[in-house]
Motif scaffolding. Structure first.
Motif, PDB file in Angstrom:
ATOM      1  N   CYS A 141       5.027  -7.481   1.889  1.00 26.67           N
ATOM      2  CA  CYS A 141       5.551  -7.399   0.531  1.00 26.67           C
ATOM      3  C   CYS A 141       6.404  -6.150   0.381  1.00 26.67           C
ATOM      4  O   CYS A 141       6.025  -5.080   0.868  1.00 26.67           O
ATOM      5  CB  CYS A 141       4.382  -7.362  -0.458  1.00 26.67           C
ATOM      6  SG  CYS A 141       4.876  -7.348  -2.180  1.00 26.67           S
ATOM      7  N   LEU A 142       7.528  -6.291  -0.292  1.00 31.64           N
ATOM      8  CA  LEU A 142       8.404  -5.144  -0.536  1.00 31.64           C
ATOM      9  C   LEU A 142       7.718  -4.070  -1.378  1.00 31.64           C
ATOM     10  O   LEU A 142       8.085  -2.905  -1.307  1.00 31.64           O
ATOM     11  CB  LEU A 142       9.686  -5.603  -1.235  1.00 31.64           C
ATOM     12  CG  LEU A 142      10.644  -6.426  -0.387  1.00 31.64           C
ATOM     13  CD1 LEU A 142      11.767  -6.988  -1.251  1.00 31.64           C
ATOM     14  CD2 LEU A 142      11.204  -5.599   0.750  1.00 31.64           C
ATOM     15  N   SER A 143       6.710  -4.450  -2.153  1.00 34.05           N
ATOM     16  CA  SER A 143       5.988  -3.472  -2.965  1.00 34.05           C
ATOM     17  C   SER A 143       4.880  -2.771  -2.175  1.00 34.05           C
ATOM     18  O   SER A 143       4.255  -1.846  -2.692  1.00 34.05           O
ATOM     19  CB  SER A 143       5.383  -4.153  -4.202  1.00 34.05           C
ATOM     20  OG  SER A 143       6.417  -4.548  -5.078  1.00 34.05           O
ATOM     21  N   PHE A 144       4.617  -3.223  -0.971  1.00 36.12           N
ATOM     22  CA  PHE A 144       3.631  -2.572  -0.104  1.00 36.12           C
ATOM     23  C   PHE A 144       4.233  -2.505   1.289  1.00 36.12           C
ATOM     24  O   PHE A 144       3.773  -3.173   2.227  1.00 36.12           O
ATOM     25  CB  PHE A 144       2.319  -3.354  -0.115  1.00 36.12           C
ATOM     26  CG  PHE A 144       1.150  -2.550   0.357  1.00 36.12           C
ATOM     27  CD1 PHE A 144       0.627  -2.709   1.621  1.00 36.12           C
ATOM     28  CD2 PHE A 144       0.578  -1.613  -0.483  1.00 36.12           C
ATOM     29  CE1 PHE A 144      -0.451  -1.974   2.057  1.00 36.12           C
ATOM     30  CE2 PHE A 144      -0.507  -0.874  -0.064  1.00 36.12           C
ATOM     31  CZ  PHE A 144      -1.019  -1.048   1.221  1.00 36.12           C
ATOM     32  N   PRO A 145       5.297  -1.710   1.445  1.00 34.29           N
ATOM     33  CA  PRO A 145       6.048  -1.706   2.708  1.00 34.29           C
ATOM     34  C   PRO A 145       5.230  -1.181   3.882  1.00 34.29           C
ATOM     35  O   PRO A 145       4.386  -0.305   3.733  1.00 34.29           O
ATOM     36  CB  PRO A 145       7.229  -0.781   2.410  1.00 34.29           C
ATOM     37  CG  PRO A 145       6.790   0.066   1.265  1.00 34.29           C
ATOM     38  CD  PRO A 145       5.833  -0.767   0.468  1.00 34.29           C
ATOM     39  N   GLY A 146       5.514  -1.777   5.028  1.00 35.76           N
ATOM     40  CA  GLY A 146       4.913  -1.308   6.266  1.00 35.76           C
ATOM     41  C   GLY A 146       3.624  -1.989   6.654  1.00 35.76           C
ATOM     42  O   GLY A 146       3.117  -1.760   7.748  1.00 35.76           O
TER      43      GLY A 146
END
Length: 172
Positions: free
Chosen positions: A89-94
Protein backbone atom coordinates in the motif's frame (compact mmCIF):
# COMPACT_ATOMS: atom_id res chain seq x y z
CA UNK A 1 -2.20 18.98 -12.27
CA UNK A 2 -0.13 18.19 -9.21
CA UNK A 3 1.41 15.39 -7.23
CA UNK A 4 -0.40 15.14 -3.89
CA UNK A 5 1.03 13.96 -0.58
CA UNK A 6 -0.04 10.39 0.25
CA UNK A 7 -1.31 10.05 3.80
CA UNK A 8 0.70 7.64 5.94
CA UNK A 9 -0.64 4.57 7.65
CA UNK A 10 -2.17 5.62 10.97
CA UNK A 11 -3.78 8.80 9.63
CA UNK A 12 -7.42 8.70 10.84
CA UNK A 13 -8.77 9.77 7.41
CA UNK A 14 -7.74 6.36 6.05
CA UNK A 15 -10.29 4.72 8.38
CA UNK A 16 -13.24 6.86 7.26
CA UNK A 17 -15.84 5.95 4.65
CA UNK A 18 -15.65 8.11 1.51
CA UNK A 19 -18.74 9.91 0.22
CA UNK A 20 -20.15 9.40 -3.27
CA UNK A 21 -19.45 11.84 -6.06
CA UNK A 22 -22.85 13.42 -6.71
CA UNK A 23 -21.97 15.25 -9.92
CA UNK A 24 -19.02 15.44 -12.27
CA UNK A 25 -17.51 18.88 -11.79
CA UNK A 26 -14.21 20.52 -12.74
CA UNK A 27 -13.12 19.87 -9.17
CA UNK A 28 -13.72 16.11 -9.60
CA UNK A 29 -11.82 16.10 -12.90
CA UNK A 30 -8.92 17.95 -11.23
CA UNK A 31 -8.94 15.41 -8.40
CA UNK A 32 -8.73 12.58 -10.96
CA UNK A 33 -5.89 14.31 -12.81
CA UNK A 34 -3.95 15.02 -9.60
CA UNK A 35 -4.44 11.43 -8.45
CA UNK A 36 -3.12 10.11 -11.78
CA UNK A 37 -0.03 12.32 -11.45
CA UNK A 38 0.43 11.11 -7.87
CA UNK A 39 0.01 7.45 -8.83
CA UNK A 40 2.59 7.63 -11.64
CA UNK A 41 5.02 9.56 -9.43
CA UNK A 42 4.87 6.81 -6.80
CA UNK A 43 7.32 4.33 -8.32
CA UNK A 44 5.30 1.61 -9.99
CA UNK A 45 2.42 1.22 -7.60
CA UNK A 46 -0.89 -0.09 -8.90
CA UNK A 47 -3.62 2.07 -7.42
CA UNK A 48 -4.59 5.10 -5.39
CA UNK A 49 -7.87 5.97 -3.67
CA UNK A 50 -8.95 9.55 -2.92
CA UNK A 51 -8.85 9.08 0.89
CA UNK A 52 -5.11 8.36 0.54
CA UNK A 53 -4.65 11.97 -0.61
CA UNK A 54 -6.98 13.32 2.08
CA UNK A 55 -10.16 13.56 0.00
CA UNK A 56 -13.16 11.59 1.27
CA UNK A 57 -14.73 10.92 -2.13
CA UNK A 58 -15.36 7.57 -3.82
CA UNK A 59 -12.70 7.99 -6.50
CA UNK A 60 -9.93 5.56 -7.51
CA UNK A 61 -7.21 5.60 -10.17
CA UNK A 62 -5.31 2.43 -11.09
CA UNK A 63 -2.79 1.12 -13.56
CA UNK A 64 -2.14 -2.58 -13.05
CA UNK A 65 -0.02 -2.82 -16.19
CA UNK A 66 -2.61 -2.49 -18.95
CA UNK A 67 -3.28 1.24 -18.80
CA UNK A 68 -5.13 3.72 -16.64
CA UNK A 69 -8.47 2.80 -15.06
CA UNK A 70 -10.57 5.39 -13.24
CA UNK A 71 -13.37 4.33 -10.91
CA UNK A 72 -15.93 6.80 -9.61
CA UNK A 73 -18.50 5.53 -7.10
CA UNK A 74 -17.52 1.91 -7.81
CA UNK A 75 -19.86 -0.87 -6.67
CA UNK A 76 -18.85 -4.52 -6.75
CA UNK A 77 -21.65 -6.43 -8.48
CA UNK A 78 -20.09 -9.89 -8.56
CA UNK A 79 -17.13 -11.71 -7.03
CA UNK A 80 -15.97 -15.22 -7.95
CA UNK A 81 -13.22 -17.60 -7.00
CA UNK A 82 -10.36 -17.09 -4.62
CA UNK A 83 -6.71 -16.09 -4.75
CA UNK A 84 -4.06 -15.34 -2.15
CA UNK A 85 -1.18 -13.04 -2.96
CA UNK A 86 1.12 -10.29 -1.77
CA UNK A 87 -0.33 -6.80 -1.31
CA UNK A 88 1.30 -3.52 -0.46
CA UNK A 89 0.00 0.00 0.00
CA UNK A 90 1.23 3.49 -0.84
CA UNK A 91 0.16 4.55 2.66
CA UNK A 92 2.42 1.91 4.23
CA UNK A 93 5.46 1.96 1.94
CA UNK A 94 8.10 -0.70 2.06
CA UNK A 95 5.97 -3.52 3.49
CA UNK A 96 3.67 -6.16 2.10
CA UNK A 97 1.50 -8.98 3.42
CA UNK A 98 -0.44 -11.92 2.02
CA UNK A 99 -4.16 -11.36 1.52
CA UNK A 100 -7.01 -13.57 0.28
CA UNK A 101 -9.24 -11.93 -2.34
CA UNK A 102 -11.75 -12.94 -5.01
CA UNK A 103 -10.19 -14.16 -8.26
CA UNK A 104 -12.59 -12.12 -10.40
CA UNK A 105 -14.84 -9.11 -9.88
CA UNK A 106 -17.43 -7.22 -11.86
CA UNK A 107 -17.79 -3.54 -10.91
CA UNK A 108 -20.28 -0.85 -11.89
CA UNK A 109 -18.68 2.59 -11.91
CA UNK A 110 -18.86 6.00 -13.55
CA UNK A 111 -16.40 7.34 -16.09
CA UNK A 112 -15.03 10.87 -15.87
CA UNK A 113 -17.73 11.73 -18.45
CA UNK A 114 -20.42 10.61 -15.99
CA UNK A 115 -21.32 7.49 -17.98
CA UNK A 116 -22.03 4.18 -16.26
CA UNK A 117 -19.36 1.60 -17.11
CA UNK A 118 -18.93 -2.06 -16.18
CA UNK A 119 -15.36 -3.13 -15.40
CA UNK A 120 -14.34 -6.80 -15.20
CA UNK A 121 -11.17 -7.74 -13.38
CA UNK A 122 -9.36 -11.07 -13.17
CA UNK A 123 -6.32 -12.04 -11.12
CA UNK A 124 -4.07 -9.10 -10.26
CA UNK A 125 -6.55 -6.52 -11.59
CA UNK A 126 -9.32 -8.04 -9.42
CA UNK A 127 -6.98 -7.85 -6.42
CA UNK A 128 -6.22 -4.17 -7.12
CA UNK A 129 -9.87 -3.25 -7.57
CA UNK A 130 -10.82 -4.88 -4.25
CA UNK A 131 -7.87 -3.23 -2.44
CA UNK A 132 -8.79 0.25 -3.69
CA UNK A 133 -12.53 -0.13 -3.04
CA UNK A 134 -11.62 -1.20 0.50
CA UNK A 135 -9.85 2.17 0.90
CA UNK A 136 -13.13 3.91 0.03
CA UNK A 137 -14.75 2.04 2.92
CA UNK A 138 -12.03 2.79 5.48
CA UNK A 139 -10.63 -0.74 5.25
CA UNK A 140 -6.89 -1.31 4.84
CA UNK A 141 -5.06 -4.31 3.45
CA UNK A 142 -3.63 -5.09 6.89
CA UNK A 143 -7.19 -5.83 8.01
CA UNK A 144 -7.10 -8.84 5.65
CA UNK A 145 -3.51 -10.05 6.16
CA UNK A 146 -3.56 -13.82 6.64
CA UNK A 147 -0.53 -14.05 8.92
CA UNK A 148 0.33 -12.00 11.98
CA UNK A 149 3.06 -10.01 10.25
CA UNK A 150 4.07 -7.84 7.32
CA UNK A 151 7.31 -8.25 5.38
CA UNK A 152 9.78 -5.46 4.54
CA UNK A 153 10.26 -5.35 0.75
CA UNK A 154 14.04 -4.93 0.83
CA UNK A 155 15.26 -6.70 3.97
CA UNK A 156 12.47 -9.34 4.14
CA UNK A 157 12.32 -8.53 7.87
CA UNK A 158 8.91 -9.22 9.43
CA UNK A 159 6.98 -6.70 11.54
CA UNK A 160 4.37 -8.01 13.95
CA UNK A 161 0.84 -6.99 12.94
CA UNK A 162 0.10 -6.01 16.55
CA UNK A 163 2.79 -3.35 16.22
CA UNK A 164 1.02 -2.11 13.08
CA UNK A 165 -2.28 -1.91 14.97
CA UNK A 166 -0.60 0.03 17.77
CA UNK A 167 0.79 2.48 15.21
CA UNK A 168 -2.69 2.92 13.74
CA UNK A 169 -4.31 3.59 17.10
CA UNK A 170 -1.65 6.16 17.98
CA UNK A 171 -2.49 8.04 14.77
CA UNK A 172 -6.21 8.22 15.53
Amino acid sequence: MAVKQILPFGDPILRKRAKPVTEMTERTIKLLDDMVDTLYASEGRAGLAAPQVGVLRRVVVMDCGDGLIELINPEILEMHGEQTGAEACLSFPGYYGYVKRAQSVKVKTLSRNGETVIVHGEGYLARCIQHEIDHLNGVLFVDHVRENWLIHEDTKQKIDLLDVIRLTKQGQ
